[in-house]
Design a protein around this motif. Structure first.
Motif, PDB file in Angstrom:
ATOM      1  N   GLY A  35       0.835  -1.210   0.000  1.00 34.03           N
ATOM      2  CA  GLY A  35       0.000   0.000   0.000  1.00 34.03           C
ATOM      3  C   GLY A  35       0.865   1.253   0.000  1.00 34.03           C
ATOM      4  O   GLY A  35       1.725   1.452  -0.859  1.00 34.03           O
ATOM      5  N   ASP A  36       0.638   2.125   1.001  1.00 39.36           N
ATOM      6  CA  ASP A  36       1.382   3.389   1.088  1.00 39.36           C
ATOM      7  C   ASP A  36       2.679   3.258   1.864  1.00 39.36           C
ATOM      8  O   ASP A  36       3.404   4.251   2.031  1.00 39.36           O
ATOM      9  CB  ASP A  36       0.500   4.463   1.745  1.00 39.36           C
ATOM     10  CG  ASP A  36      -0.670   4.850   0.854  1.00 39.36           C
ATOM     11  OD1 ASP A  36      -0.536   4.691  -0.375  1.00 39.36           O
ATOM     12  OD2 ASP A  36      -1.708   5.294   1.390  1.00 39.36           O
ATOM     13  N   LYS A  37       2.992   2.083   2.394  1.00 43.14           N
ATOM     14  CA  LYS A  37       4.235   1.912   3.146  1.00 43.14           C
ATOM     15  C   LYS A  37       5.435   1.948   2.202  1.00 43.14           C
ATOM     16  O   LYS A  37       5.314   1.700   1.011  1.00 43.14           O
ATOM     17  CB  LYS A  37       4.205   0.592   3.915  1.00 43.14           C
ATOM     18  CG  LYS A  37       3.119   0.529   4.978  1.00 43.14           C
ATOM     19  CD  LYS A  37       3.151  -0.817   5.693  1.00 43.14           C
ATOM     20  CE  LYS A  37       2.064  -0.894   6.746  1.00 43.14           C
ATOM     21  NZ  LYS A  37       2.043  -2.214   7.415  1.00 43.14           N
ATOM     22  N   THR A  38       6.598   2.261   2.771  1.00 43.84           N
ATOM     23  CA  THR A  38       7.805   2.411   1.956  1.00 43.84           C
ATOM     24  C   THR A  38       8.582   1.102   1.902  1.00 43.84           C
ATOM     25  O   THR A  38       8.525   0.289   2.832  1.00 43.84           O
ATOM     26  CB  THR A  38       8.705   3.518   2.538  1.00 43.84           C
ATOM     27  OG1 THR A  38       8.986   3.214   3.913  1.00 43.84           O
ATOM     28  CG2 THR A  38       8.030   4.862   2.430  1.00 43.84           C
ATOM     29  N   ALA A  39       9.327   0.931   0.810  1.00 48.14           N
ATOM     30  CA  ALA A  39      10.121  -0.287   0.614  1.00 48.14           C
ATOM     31  C   ALA A  39      11.378   0.067  -0.160  1.00 48.14           C
ATOM     32  O   ALA A  39      11.380   0.966  -1.007  1.00 48.14           O
ATOM     33  CB  ALA A  39       9.319  -1.355  -0.127  1.00 48.14           C
ATOM     34  N   ILE A  40      12.469  -0.644   0.136  1.00 46.05           N
ATOM     35  CA  ILE A  40      13.737  -0.500  -0.591  1.00 46.05           C
ATOM     36  C   ILE A  40      13.992  -1.814  -1.315  1.00 46.05           C
ATOM     37  O   ILE A  40      13.957  -2.885  -0.713  1.00 46.05           O
ATOM     38  CB  ILE A  40      14.906  -0.172   0.348  1.00 46.05           C
ATOM     39  CG1 ILE A  40      14.647   1.136   1.108  1.00 46.05           C
ATOM     40  CG2 ILE A  40      16.204  -0.060  -0.441  1.00 46.05           C
ATOM     41  CD1 ILE A  40      15.747   1.512   2.069  1.00 46.05           C
ATOM     42  N   HIS A  97       9.654  -2.405   4.511  1.00 42.66           N
ATOM     43  CA  HIS A  97      10.029  -3.647   3.825  1.00 42.66           C
ATOM     44  C   HIS A  97      11.330  -3.437   3.064  1.00 42.66           C
ATOM     45  O   HIS A  97      11.495  -2.417   2.392  1.00 42.66           O
ATOM     46  CB  HIS A  97       8.918  -4.064   2.848  1.00 42.66           C
ATOM     47  CG  HIS A  97       8.813  -5.548   2.675  1.00 42.66           C
ATOM     48  ND1 HIS A  97       7.652  -6.242   2.891  1.00 42.66           N
ATOM     49  CD2 HIS A  97       9.722  -6.477   2.312  1.00 42.66           C
ATOM     50  CE1 HIS A  97       7.853  -7.528   2.659  1.00 42.66           C
ATOM     51  NE2 HIS A  97       9.106  -7.685   2.298  1.00 42.66           N
ATOM     52  N   VAL A  98      12.240  -4.395   3.180  1.00 43.09           N
ATOM     53  CA  VAL A  98      13.466  -4.420   2.377  1.00 43.09           C
ATOM     54  C   VAL A  98      13.419  -5.684   1.528  1.00 43.09           C
ATOM     55  O   VAL A  98      13.194  -6.779   2.046  1.00 43.09           O
ATOM     56  CB  VAL A  98      14.724  -4.408   3.263  1.00 43.09           C
ATOM     57  CG1 VAL A  98      15.954  -4.736   2.435  1.00 43.09           C
ATOM     58  CG2 VAL A  98      14.902  -3.054   3.922  1.00 43.09           C
ATOM     59  N   ILE A  99      13.616  -5.523   0.209  1.00 44.36           N
ATOM     60  CA  ILE A  99      13.521  -6.648  -0.724  1.00 44.36           C
ATOM     61  C   ILE A  99      14.858  -6.794  -1.430  1.00 44.36           C
ATOM     62  O   ILE A  99      15.323  -5.855  -2.088  1.00 44.36           O
ATOM     63  CB  ILE A  99      12.392  -6.434  -1.748  1.00 44.36           C
ATOM     64  CG1 ILE A  99      11.052  -6.236  -1.031  1.00 44.36           C
ATOM     65  CG2 ILE A  99      12.302  -7.612  -2.706  1.00 44.36           C
ATOM     66  CD1 ILE A  99       9.958  -5.701  -1.912  1.00 44.36           C
ATOM     67  N   VAL A 125      10.273  -5.959   7.912  1.00 42.24           N
ATOM     68  CA  VAL A 125      10.246  -7.225   7.175  1.00 42.24           C
ATOM     69  C   VAL A 125      11.304  -7.162   6.080  1.00 42.24           C
ATOM     70  O   VAL A 125      11.461  -6.133   5.414  1.00 42.24           O
ATOM     71  CB  VAL A 125       8.849  -7.488   6.553  1.00 42.24           C
ATOM     72  CG1 VAL A 125       8.841  -8.817   5.804  1.00 42.24           C
ATOM     73  CG2 VAL A 125       7.779  -7.486   7.623  1.00 42.24           C
ATOM     74  N   ALA A 126      12.040  -8.251   5.916  1.00 47.06           N
ATOM     75  CA  ALA A 126      13.035  -8.361   4.847  1.00 47.06           C
ATOM     76  C   ALA A 126      12.731  -9.612   4.030  1.00 47.06           C
ATOM     77  O   ALA A 126      12.653 -10.712   4.578  1.00 47.06           O
ATOM     78  CB  ALA A 126      14.445  -8.435   5.422  1.00 47.06           C
ATOM     79  N   THR A 127      12.548  -9.437   2.719  1.00 48.77           N
ATOM     80  CA  THR A 127      12.260 -10.554   1.810  1.00 48.77           C
ATOM     81  C   THR A 127      13.396 -10.655   0.799  1.00 48.77           C
ATOM     82  O   THR A 127      13.803  -9.637   0.226  1.00 48.77           O
ATOM     83  CB  THR A 127      10.921 -10.347   1.082  1.00 48.77           C
ATOM     84  OG1 THR A 127       9.877 -10.223   2.055  1.00 48.77           O
ATOM     85  CG2 THR A 127      10.612 -11.521   0.171  1.00 48.77           C
TER      86      THR A 127
END
Length: 738
Positions: free
Chosen positions: A579-584, A651-653, A679-681
């Motif tokens: 959604g609106d959450k940030t991720a790297i 989230h880190v991907i 969370v890290a995927t």
């Protein structure tokens, strides 16, 4: 026997193949057709030929006609004889062929009959063999039954003999056993086995049948493992019953004075119980003066703080107990730092004593404030920068591996330095070196720089470090990995060496004198960093928070085994669920980062890219837009993997897995910072076998799920480069030296 002899004397049957059978049938068909043609020809020849028509123009003479008719009849007779002879030859040839075919059929029938006889004999032999096997099995079963019967009879006989021996031993007594010779190996061996035959107390002694239990508070003290309060209650009730029993036996009457004495004694006992049964308070409820050595040990265990060094000061429990100045404490309060993190608790008291420190802590643990606050406290004791001393350079230098990390440290330092009137200058690549040199010449107390640009400024005489006695190496292991070791050494050699601490650990430091203080922070300690520390740090204190190289427990690690073609669809699904959450999203190369950013932009995500191929202005715009939530997806290389503090990264991907576990640890450390969960995927393929072993160990240590494909893979069972300790397999080639 006669049939078998005939079979041996008869010729062996000839088995024809399918091609040969077809050829024989074709020959027979051709022979039949030729016979039919020959028969038709014979019939035609046997018919009388009509005479030729007479010619009207030339009538033959009579004599000539008579002679010609005679000659024609003789020729016809000869032809008829020849045909008859040919027909006889053909008939004899057909008879011969028919006889030959009949002989061949007879031979074939004989061979098939012989085969049938042979198969019948073979079947009889097999039946006889099966019958013999059945007889053999029947005999074997009978033998087994006989053997079992003999065994049971022997067992019954042995039991009867044992019973007779027991009766004989009971009535006649047993023989005196021979003295057993104890081996030297068994002489000093303690046997923990209990022999029931050795315990004769309950059978022979009446005292042991009703054992006496000792009562408490009669010189026996307390029993371990039982609540002392309950033991005291039981002992008091027993004592009261005993006294009443003694009074009743002696005939004493209960008086009011005795009641008052009992009440007084009970009050005294209650006061003693309150003192004796007190529970020690937790260290958080005690003042600093009340802390015991046990409390400090529990405090260090609670925050997972460990030291290595000599004369280590106590860690600080809260900001008010630190020796920081009132201005710094006010700045800390305005910055919103409610309580110090473990690395700050341990490192700040060391920095205030001018001790060299090596800090090893998890990513996102607050290392920046741990060296900034002691550095500012050190600068407040020095004279302010003015026209007289600004040409001598700054008082402190902080080096970081990347431009983004240096600018982040600058923001954190300015947050506290503005309250003290201390000037901070950042020197990084991608900007005008002349402008940066001009800022340094104008005077500043703190310089925050990348090693390469700072060394350029020193070589071009834009800056000097004549009065710099405080140096911080942040992310030292990353600087060494990026090849900045010569630049770091050049900067450290440019500092004055006359104020180094004494090498003797027992020698006390002069509090009035200013020594060079070196802080070195790192998440891991590779050999190159240790070599640097041995050369430039004097008697450092190593502060370790948690486990070196381990990610914080606030991060939930998910590892997914995928194919290369499945990565993009999985990535889009994960980002859509955020959604609106940030991720790297981390990639290994600049090209891959740009391609993934374009793909996500086409898919409708608010995405920006960050890598070393962009200019400094572009990198700052991307980072600032991501911090301000103008973009909610940042596709980056390892430039953003170290020390970059972006708040609330959910989230880190790892779109592409790194080749080392240290890089993986720093990447996932971008989330789960400042006490918040993350969370890290990671997308794992069969091409990442170099990291399989270390990744599996990290997942097991952090209690994270390990994919079955990773757990079963051969590369996850042994460290890369090591020789597995296993026996050779069948298909292995073993070479031996003779």
């Amino acid at each position: 026997m006669k049939r078998s002899a005939d079979a041996m004397e008869a010729p062996k049957p000839v088995f024809l193949t399918k091609a040969e059978r077809e050829r024989l049938a074709l020959e027979r068909r051709q022979a039949a057709v030729s016979d039919q043609r020959r028969t038709a020809l014979d019939l035609l020849q046997s018919l009388p030929r009509p005479p030729p028509p007479p010619s009207s123009s030339n009538p033959p003479p009579r004599e000539a006609s008579n002679s010609s008719s005679h000659r024609d009849s003789s020729d016809r007779e000869k032809d008829r004889d020849r045909d008859r002879e040919r027909r006889r030859d053909d008939d004899s040839r057909r008879d011969r062929d028919r006889d030959r075919e009949r002989d061949r059929d007879r031979d074939r029938d004989d061979s098939s009959r012989r085969d049938r006889d042979r198969d019948r004999d073979r079947g009889r032999d097999r039946d006889r063999e099966r019958e013999r096997d059945r007889d053999r099995d029947r005999e074997r079963g009978d033998r087994d039954k006989d053997r079992e019967k003999d065994r049971l009879e022997k067992m019954v006989e042995r039991e009867r003999e044992k019973e007779l021996e027991a009766i004989k031993e009971q009535y006649l007594g047993s023989k005196k056993p021979k003295k057993r010779v104890i081996k030297p190996s068994e002489k000093f061996r303690f046997s923990f086995d209990w022999e029931n035959t050795e315990d004769t107390s309950r059978d022979m002694n009446a005292l042991y049948q009703s054992p006496h239990e000792a009562r408490l508070l009669f010189g026996r003290g307390f029993l371990a493992g039982i609540d002392r309060r309950e033991q005291k209650k039981a002992a008091a009730a027993h004592e009261k019953e005993t006294r009443l029993e003694l009074r009743r036996k002696s005939g004493e009457e209960y008086r009011p004075e005795d009641d008052a004495a009992d009440k007084k004694k009970a009050a005294a006992a209650d006061m003693y119980d309150v003192f004796d049964m007190r529970v020690d308070r937790h260290w958080s409820e005690k003042a600093l003066e009340e802390m015991t050595e046990r409390d400090w040990r529990i405090f260090r265990e609670d925050f997972n703080i460990s030291y290595k060094g000599s004369r280590i000061p106590r860690p600080m429990r809260k900001w008010g107990e630190s020796k920081l100045g009132s201005e710094l404490l006010r700045a800390i309060e305005k910055a919103g730092y409610e309580k110090p993190s473990p690395i700050q608790m341990a490192a700040i008291p060391l920095g205030l004593q001018q001790r060299d420190v090596i800090g090893i802590a998890e990513t996102g643990s607050g290392k920046t404030a741990a060296f900034v606050l002691p550095m500012l406290s050190y600068i407040t004791r020095l004279p302010p920068i003015s026209e007289e001393n600004e040409a001598e350079g700054p008082y402190a230098v902080v080096m970081a591996p990347t431009r983004e990390l240096a600018q982040q440290i600058e923001e954190e330092t300015v947050k506290f330095a503005t309250y003290l009137g201390i000037k901070v200058v950042s020197i990084v690549g991608g900007q005008s070196i002349e402008e940066q040199g001009f800022k340094i010449r104008q005077g500043c107390e703190i310089v925050i720089a990348t090693p390469g640009r700072l060394l350029d400024c020193l070589e071009r005489r834009y800056a000097v470090l004549n009065q710099c006695n405080y140096v911080v190496l942040d992310e030292a292991d990353r600087m060494i990995d990026m090849g900045f070791e010569p630049q770091v050494v050049g900067v450290l050699d440019a500092m004055p060496s006359s104020n180094l601490k004494p090498e003797n650990e027992d020698e006390e430091l002069d509090e009035k004198r200013i020594y060079r203080t070196t802080y070195m922070f790192s998440a891991t300690m590779p050999p190159a960093v240790e070599r640097l520390a041995r050369k430039y740090l004097r008697n450092p204190v190593v502060v370790t928070i948690g486990t070196a190289g381990k990610a914080t427990d606030l991060i939930t690690q998910n590892v997914i085994m995928v194919k290369e073609s499945e990565k993009m669809s999985r990535l889009q699904k994960i980002l859509a669920d955020l959604g609106d959450k940030t991720a790297i999203v981390f990639c290994n190369t600049k090209k891959t980062a740009d391609m993934r950013a374009k793909d996500l932009d086409k898919a409708g995500f608010r995405v920006t890219a960050l890598h070393g191929g962009k200019s400094q202005d572009q990198r700052e715009i991307s980072l600032e837009g991501f911090r301000n939530r103008r973009f909610n997806v940042l596709v980056a290389t390892d430039v953003a993997g170290r020390g970059i503090d972006i708040p609330d990264v959910a989230h880190v991907i790892n779109y592409e897995m790194p080749s080392s576990i240290d890089t993986y640890t720093h990447r996932i450390g971008r989330t789960g910072r400042a006490g918040k969960k993350g969370v890290a995927t990671s997308f794992l393929t069969l091409e990442n076998t170099d990291i399989f072993f270390d990744l599996k160990q990290m997942l097991i240590q952090s209690n994270s799920p390990v994919p079955p494909e990773l757990a079963r893979h051969e590369a996850s069972k042994f460290k890369p480069g090591s020789i597995p300790d296993r026996p050779p397999r069948r298909n292995d080639t073993v070479f031996a030296n003779h």
